[in-house]
Structure formats: C-alpha cells, structure tokens
Design a protein around this motif. Structure first.
Motif, short mmCIF file in Angstrom:
data_model
loop_
_atom_site.label_atom_id
_atom_site.label_comp_id
_atom_site.label_asym_id
_atom_site.label_seq_id
_atom_site.Cartn_x
_atom_site.Cartn_y
_atom_site.Cartn_z
N PRO A 150 0.82 -1.23 0.00
CA PRO A 150 0.00 0.00 0.00
C PRO A 150 0.85 1.27 0.00
O PRO A 150 0.54 2.23 -0.74
N SER B 254 -4.20 -5.23 7.67
CA SER B 254 -3.56 -3.98 8.07
C SER B 254 -3.82 -3.71 9.54
O SER B 254 -4.50 -4.48 10.22
N SER C 22 -6.39 -1.78 1.46
CA SER C 22 -5.47 -0.64 1.62
C SER C 22 -4.85 -0.28 0.28
O SER C 22 -4.61 0.90 -0.02
#
Length: 915
Positions: free
Chosen positions: A84, A110, A119
C-alpha cells in the motif's frame, strides 16, 4: 468503469520492476527475465532496497524517489505489508499504472483489521494510479513483445484476448493454447481485482481492432451492473466466451448470500451471461472448441447439421451427441438423395448421416460436398474420416479443403485418431476449417455456435408488442408506501391481490373471513361449493418452500359443500397451520368459489432480489407433484415478450404446456405477459423485495393468479440493466404542420418504423448520415440501431401518428455513443426530408445536448461532410466549434458540455484542458 490510463498498462514505453533480484526464486526476478526474454523494447529499471548496481543487466536504484523519470508502468513484487505504501509513493511520483503481483493480501491484514488488498485499493483511489491485482500473474501483449508475467512460457501473437482471475488457470490456458496454435492479442489475470476489473478491460478490448474474440475466466462479478453494460457492448461486435468456475456451493470461493426461492447462485450467473450475449461453456476444452467454430465459421443460415463419414459408426456417434444437445439433422432433398445414390452403393441408407463407405476416395468426398452445397436444406456439414489402409488421410483432407472453397456451406471436420492424422489437421488449420479429435467434441462445438447465435438474436430481436397497464399505478405506490410507513415488511393477502390486479393480472375473486363463523356466513350467501385457505403471517411471504424432508403442508381445502364439512375442514387447516407454523400469527381465512373455470398446468412465477444482482424474475413449476426448486428458472428484468418467452421455454413446465394444453400458444402468451408485467412492477416499485404467484392457472381470459404474496424492503433496488427511461419522454407541436410529435428514447419495438424511416429518405440524406449511399437496411442493421444499452448510449426519436393509417411513424432520430470514461460522446442526427423547416433537428439535438450535459459528459463531438450545409448551419446555431479535418476530409464538430476537473480528464481531452 473506466479505460483511464489503460494504454499505459498495455503499451508502456517504460517499466520499473520493484523488488526484483537475481535469486532464482525471486518473483520480481522471474518477471524481469520474462521481460528481457520476450524482447521488450522499452526502457527498464529495477527498484530494490539492496545496494545492487544492476539486476540481470538492468540498472537498479534503491528507492522510487531515486528514479530520474516516471515509468509508465510499475510492477510490484515486494512483501504484502509494503505494497500500500509503495502504491501511494508511485502515484505521487506520477506513475500511471501498476501491476501488483504480490499474493496473500486477502489474508494479510492492516492495522485497521481489514485485508491489505483494501489498503491497496484506497491508496490507488487517493493518488489516481490504476492497479492490476494484487495476486495477478501479470500481463502479456505478444505483438508488442511485452511479457510482464511470471508464467512458465510466453504466448504467441494472435487476435484473441484472455482475461482470467486465477494465475494457475491462466498458466494452463497458455499451455493449452500453444498446443492448439491459438495466439493472443492480450493475456492477463485480474487477481483480487481491487481497481482494474473485468468491465474496464472489456471496454478496452471492445474498441481494440486487433482483438477478434474475448475469452473470460470468471470466479465472481463484484459489480454486475458495470460488467453487464460493458460486455453487452463488446458482444455485439465480437464473440465473448466465458468459463464461470464455482458452479456448486462446495466449489464457490466467494460465498453468495442466496435470495429467497433460489438454492444455487450458478443459475443467476447463467441468466446474466446469456442476457449479456456471452457464450458460457463448461470448461477450458469447450472454450477453445467454441472459439474454433465461432472464429472460423460463417454465421449460421440454418441450425440443422448434415453429417458424412467413411463408415456408419462415426456418424451414429455424432447423431447421438447432436440429439443429446437438442440439435437437429438436416433433411436431404430428393435431388440430393438421387445424386448421392449415383455415387454410393445401392444399399446406402438414403438419409442423413451419409455413409460414404470405408473405401471412400478423395474424389468421392469432394463430389459429395459439391452435391450437398446445392441442397437448399443443407447449410452446415460435419465431414468425418476414420483412418484406413486403402486411402491416404492427407489426400482426403486436401480434397475436402478444395471442395469447400467457393461453397456457401459451413464445413468443419473430425479426423478420428491421433498419430496418423496430425498432418491432415494441420492442413485444415491452414485452410481455416475447424477440426476436432472426435465426433462428440465436433458436435458440441457446433452446438455452441448455434447457442451463441441464439443468444445474439436475443440481443437484437424485435420484441412482440405488449400492452402496459397504467391505470392504478399511483394507487399501488401509495399502498406500498403506506405499508412501509407502518413498519411492515410484507403486504397482506388482500393488498397483494390489489397490487397485481392494478397491473392487469387477473385474480380469482376472493373474500376474507376472520373465523369459521364468517366462512359459514359466506357459504350461506353463496349456496355453492367453496374453497377455503388458512391465512397466517408466514404465508404472506413469497417462496415458502418447505424442506424436502418435511411433510407437505396443506393450506387449502377445496369443494366444500356443507356447513359440517366446512367446520371440519377449517379445523383441519388450523391443525396443519399450528403444526407447520407454530410461531406465525393467524390472520383468518380466504374464501373462493369453487369451479371458477380455472385450471391447466400450474406455474409459479415471481420476483426475488439478490444482494449482488438485484431484482430477478423467476418462473417454474407449482404443485405437489413437481420438484419446484429444480424447475425454477431465472431472468434479469426488464423483460419484453421475447425475453419472457425465452425464460418460459427453459422450464420443464413449458414442455408440459406444449404437449397437454388445449390452447398452448394462447397459454404461452398469457404466461409471458404475466412475466413482463412482473418485470414492470419491480421497475415501477423497487421497494418490492419478493413477489410470488403460486399457482398461476388459466381461464378463458388468460392467466389467473390464485395465491399472491409480496415482501417489501425500505431500500429500493434497481435492475442491473437500465430499463426504458420513460421520464425522458416529451411532446411538442411542429410549427408549420401542426403535427403533435413525441420525442422519447428508442425502444426495440421501434424497429419496423425505424427501418421505414431510413428507407424513405433521399439518397443524399442517407449519404450525409452514413457517409455513403445505401439502398438497403437489413433487419439486423436496424435492430442494432434500436437495441441499445441506455447506460452507454442514447437514441432519441421523434414519432408521430401516421397520416395515412394506424400506428406511428418516425420523423427524426439523434443518437450518441459515450466512451467508458464519460469524457466524449459522438453524435449522429437525421431528420425526415419532409420535416425541413419544422425545427425538429434543433429540438432533437438540444434534447440530446441537455441529456449528455446532465449526465456529466465533457464534450460532444461529430463529423459532417463538408457539403452538408444544413447540418453545419445547425451545429453553428447550437454553438459547436467547427474545423476542417484534411486527413479524413470531413468537418470536425465539438461542443463543450462540462469543464474537466481532474488532471487525467484534462490530459485525455487535451493539454491543460480543452483544445
């Protein structure tokens, strides 16, 4: 859906591979080796935090920030938790597209607790970068020497695009295709599909002139509305063939919450793909077999098949398979039988399949094909050959190829065996004739062609006219709104009858009683036999299908003709109700006169709602003797009579209706009209979550609803196919003639009037509209003009009552095609030659301009012949910018509708904004 930046994905001038090293098992290293081995001609760079000077001879930097240029494409092969942040950095650096090959991101979470793949999605949306993946095998564009995958082999160039979801399936497809000599224009998988999805890619491929067919491997469709819109456009111009895996609950990777009345999700996908014009096949083998016939055979003039072989056995196998698949044999004409009889032994069967005998020569094969080519009943021929010691298979193959040239026949072949017939198959491949290993596969591939053509006809078929019922729709909406305000999630039995009655569906006259005493009072008034049904809260909900292990519930007793029998029957009904539905509140009894002249085959029809696919129309069996769930078929609204009849045709009850009804065509029409009406109900009242009529019977007036139940949901849901937008209709009066004209969106039913409109225009008007003279418009040509997807294009027509007879005539039309990113729409307008000076062209164009502006389209563009002065004057009046295009020798027209706000919009429309 959007094709934004996809050109940078498919045709990148520079690529950064992030995370590549020279370790043999390094994912980025595998990708880099494939890029180098494939001869990628653009600029390459590696990003790796290790202090490498180069990787496999490609320059390497430690960080993205150290790059001295912004690559068109970044390929990410780093650990999941780094992806990400990497996407965000790349987007901020101006990188347009990224391929995330890292896997496991659906299972790695996450800090917020959501899977990391979300993400990645969020980072892409924030920075505007387009992302393929995560967990994708990558992308190949063989013609551009681009192999950005970790696959074990490359693809050969071709004109077929493959879009998959599974990397392992894709690897198998590559191997399979190479062995069959199938090349690809594009080859990729979506992986988790967090940004770029099926619909984006289908939009791109539909416009790609190097792609003749699209192959799809589908595991799930997260956004059916976008998928449907994209694939309906693509399937009109090129074959789209799909394999959908996860057909049964045990194999479904993505769990699907099933709607009421449906036990498996697979029939929903079937209905959707068929409505989209997609040929669905059962596996990869069938996919390539279907591809063989769809891309190498002409459109079918007939659906019947003639079969010839050098023996009885192969022909019998082929006929058996044809019968299993619902195909039909071609009937040979008397002339054909006579001419073949002059070539064959006297004992030949004189019918199809044709046995040429084991000693058939190349000359015999050629002559037999020539004879069949002259038979008006024969359009498709399966030519088979089993190896013998007498003749050479390659010589016979050459004779078939030569005989096929210049004929109107669709010829495909089956050379049985393996080791001694490979040269013959190569000969057929070079000649463009489909060839198969065994009769079963050959016939299956042919029937796939038949099925695809039927599906295509559903996209363009002009529906039978159907009368809408407008009378009490306002009252129906008020009834539903009142129930929702009262906090109810279903209608009473009485209210449900009122709803469908307001829409013109016949119902049986019914009275409602609170107790047995009131039932006896009704009987005393009627003085004739009655039917009594117990009403409770649960039966007010549709699709009350009991488990097969439960004893069948009996909620109705019929033909009650005395007070004591009524009392005993009501007591029995109460016992049944309490046993099966102890928690359901008692609401009373419904009373109907017996012998109301209804009967026939019992149908169950209705509406249910899927959480992903929205409203669905269902049709199938009702009654105790039939497995209701097995026969229930599904279609997506909106329906017309053609689509409704196709839905009905797929049920087992349709066969019973054809065989046992005294008036089968009338009953088929009655059921079809009911299905169309149900489709309209859920469009008009999207708060209806479920509706069931069971049974639907018949009387002299048509179909009759016996029991009706309706569920409600406060949140309205619209169909994934946009229905006819009636709110866009408007009336005007022409200033010179005084004729009253309606301007409205086009309907499929407008095809006859639309064809006459084009045929009655002057040659010059036709040239101005189509840039060439055209004397004839086929039914298929005009059907494509009126069968549109309102999500993608719009056609407004001006219609008025005919001055010389009944019905309407078309006086003008304007259409626009809008790109997938809603940046530009291209218009075309044409007005009847008799309407000059009536201002109809201005009215049509202004309505379309207002429509496109309200839809957020940035620009309207068009091309006009330089000598088309009336159109150029109209464009100038409406504010179009007009420029001469010397390359195309046309006038380019352009009108700004909305100002672009995003950078990518400005870039696509021109440097810094509008040109």
């Amino acid at each position: 859906m959007s094709t934004r930046y996809l050109e940078s994905l498919f045709n990148p001038e520079s690529i950064a591979v992030i995370g590549a090293s020279e370790r043999a098992d390094n994912l980025g290293g595998m990708v880099l080796r494939n890029l180098l081995g494939g001869g990628y001609p653009g600029r390459l760079v590696v990003v790796n935090q290790s202090d490498y000077e180069n990787v496999h001879g490609v320059p390497c930097v430690r960080k993205v920030s150290k790059l001295d240029f912004s690559p068109d494409l970044a390929i990410i092969c780093t650990p999941p938790d780094t992806v990400p942040k990497m996407i965000r950095k790349l987007g901020e650096c101006g990188v347009r597209t990224a391929i995330v090959m890292t896997g496991g991101m659906s299972r790695t979470h996450s800090k917020t607790g959501q899977p990391l793949m979300y993400s990645v999605r969020d980072a892409a949306r924030e920075t505007g970068i387009r992302v393929l993946g995560p967990n994708t095998i990558g992308l190949m564009v063989p013609a551009r020497h681009l192999n950005a995958t970790y696959a074990h082999m490359g693809a050969i160039p071709g004109r077929v695009a493959f879009v998959g979801q599974s990397g392992t399936i894709a690897s198998s497809v590559l191997d399979w295709a190479f062995a069959r000599g199938v090349g690809f224009s594009y080859f990729l998988t979506l992986g988790d599909g967090m940004d770029i999805d099926h619909d984006d890619l289908i939009d791109y491929l539909a416009q790609d002139t190097q792609t003749r067919a699209i192959l799809l491997h589908i595991e799930n469709i997260p956004n059916p509305r976008r998928f449907m819109s994209a694939v309906r456009v693509a399937s009109r111009t090129k074959p789209v063939i799909a394999v959908k895996s996860g057909r049964v609950p045990e194999s479904e990777w993505f769990q699907h919450q099933l709607p009421a009345g449906i036990k498996r999700s697979d029939p929903i996908y079937d209905a959707m793909l068929q409505r989209a014009g997609v040929l669905r096949v059962d596996g990869l083998g069938q996919m390539f077999d279907a591809l063989e016939t769809l891309t190498r055979m002409r459109p079918l003039r007939r659906e019947s098949l003639a079969i010839m072989a050098n023996g009885v056995g192969p022909g019998v196998l082929a006929v058996d398979r044809l019968a299993d698949l619902g195909g039909e044999l071609a009937e040979l004409s008397d002339t054909t039988v006579k001419n073949l009889g002059e070539l064959l032994p006297p004992y030949w069967t004189r019918k199809n399949p044709i046995d040429l005998n084991y000693d058939a020569t190349p000359e015999l094969y050629g002559k037999a094909i020539k004879i069949l080519a002259k038979d008006p009943n024969v359009a498709n021929v399966l030519v088979m050959y089993a190896p013998t010691l007498i003749e050479d298979s390659l010589q016979i193959a050459d004779a078939v190829v030569q005989a096929s040239k210049g004929t109107r026949l669709n010829i495909f072949t089956c050379w049985l065996g393996q080791s001694t017939v490979m040269d013959s198959r190569e000969e057929f491949y070079r000649a463009g004739l489909p060839s198969f290993f065994n009769p079963e596969k050959a016939v299956m591939a042919f029937m796939q062609h038949v099925r695809h053509q039927r599906i295509q006809r559903l996209l363009t078929e002009t529906p039978e006219s159907f009368t809408d019922h407008f009378s009490d729709r306002a009252n129906t909406r008020k009834l539903v709104a009142r129930a929702l305000r009262d906090g109810r999630r279903h209608l009473s039995n009485r209210e449900a009858r009122q709803v469908i009655g307001d829409y013109g569906i016949n119902t049986i006259e019914t009275g409602y009683c609170d107790d047995v005493e009131e039932v006896l009072e009704v009987f005393a008034v009627e003085r004739r036999p009655i039917d009594v049904t117990v009403i409770h809260e649960d039966v007010c909900h549709p699709f009350l299908d009991l488990s097969p292990t439960q004893r069948r519930y009996k909620g109705t007793v019929k033909k009650l003709n005395s007070e004591q029998v009524i009392i005993d029957s009501c007591r029995f009904l109460m016992e049944e109700y309490r046993e099966h539905f102890p928690e359901s509140g008692f609401l009373g009894f419904a009373v109907q006169r017996s012998y109301q002249h209804v009967g026939g085959i019992e149908f169950s029809v209705g509406i249910t709602r899927d959480e992903v696919f929205g409203p669905l129309v269902v049709c199938g069996a009702a009654g105790a003797q039939i497995n209701i769930m097995t026969d229930r078929q599904i279609a997506l609204p909106p329906l017309n009579m053609v689509l409704a009849r196709e839905l009905l045709r797929r049920t087992y009850m349709y066969k019973l209706l054809k065989e046992h009804s005294l008036k089968p065509e009338e009953d088929i029409r009655a059921v079809s009209e009911t299905l169309v009406t149900l489709s309209q109900i859920v469009i008009d009242i999207p708060e209806i979550k479920g509706l069931e009529i069971s049974p639907l019977l018949f009387n002299e007036q048509g179909a009759v609803a016996v029991n009706i139940s309706i569920d409600l949901e406060g949140q309205p849901v619209k169909p994934i196919i946009q229905p006819y937008p009636r709110e866009l209709e408007e009336w005007l009066v022409l200033p010179k003639s005084g004729r009253r004209v309606i301007i409205r969106p086009v309907l499929a039913q407008d095809e006859p009037a639309h064809r006459l409109f084009h045929e009655h225009q002057s040659p010059e008007s036709i040239r101005y509209r189509f840039f060439q003279y055209r004397k004839h418009f086929s039914r298929e040509d005009v059907a494509q003009m009126v069968q549109i997807d309102y999500d993608r294009e719009m056609v407004f027509i001006a219609n008025a009552p005919r001055e010389d007879g009944e019905g309407e005539e078309t006086l003008g039309t304007v259409r626009t095609w809008t790109d997938a990113d809603n940046l530009r729409c291209e218009f075309a307008v044409m007005v009847d030659d008799r309407m000059k000076g009536e201002g109809l062209g201005v009215a049509l164009m202004q309505k379309m301009i207002d429509y496109c502006r309200a839809g957020g389209t940035m620009e309207m563009i068009g091309n006009v012949l330089p000598d088309n002065r009336p159109m150029l004057q109209l464009a100038e009046h409406l504010g179009f910018e007009i420029k001469y295009n010397p390359e195309e020798e046309v006038m380019d027209l352009r009108l700004v509708l909305n100002e672009p706000k995003k950078d990518w919009q400005k870039e696509r429309l021109g440097k810094g904004g509008h040109l």
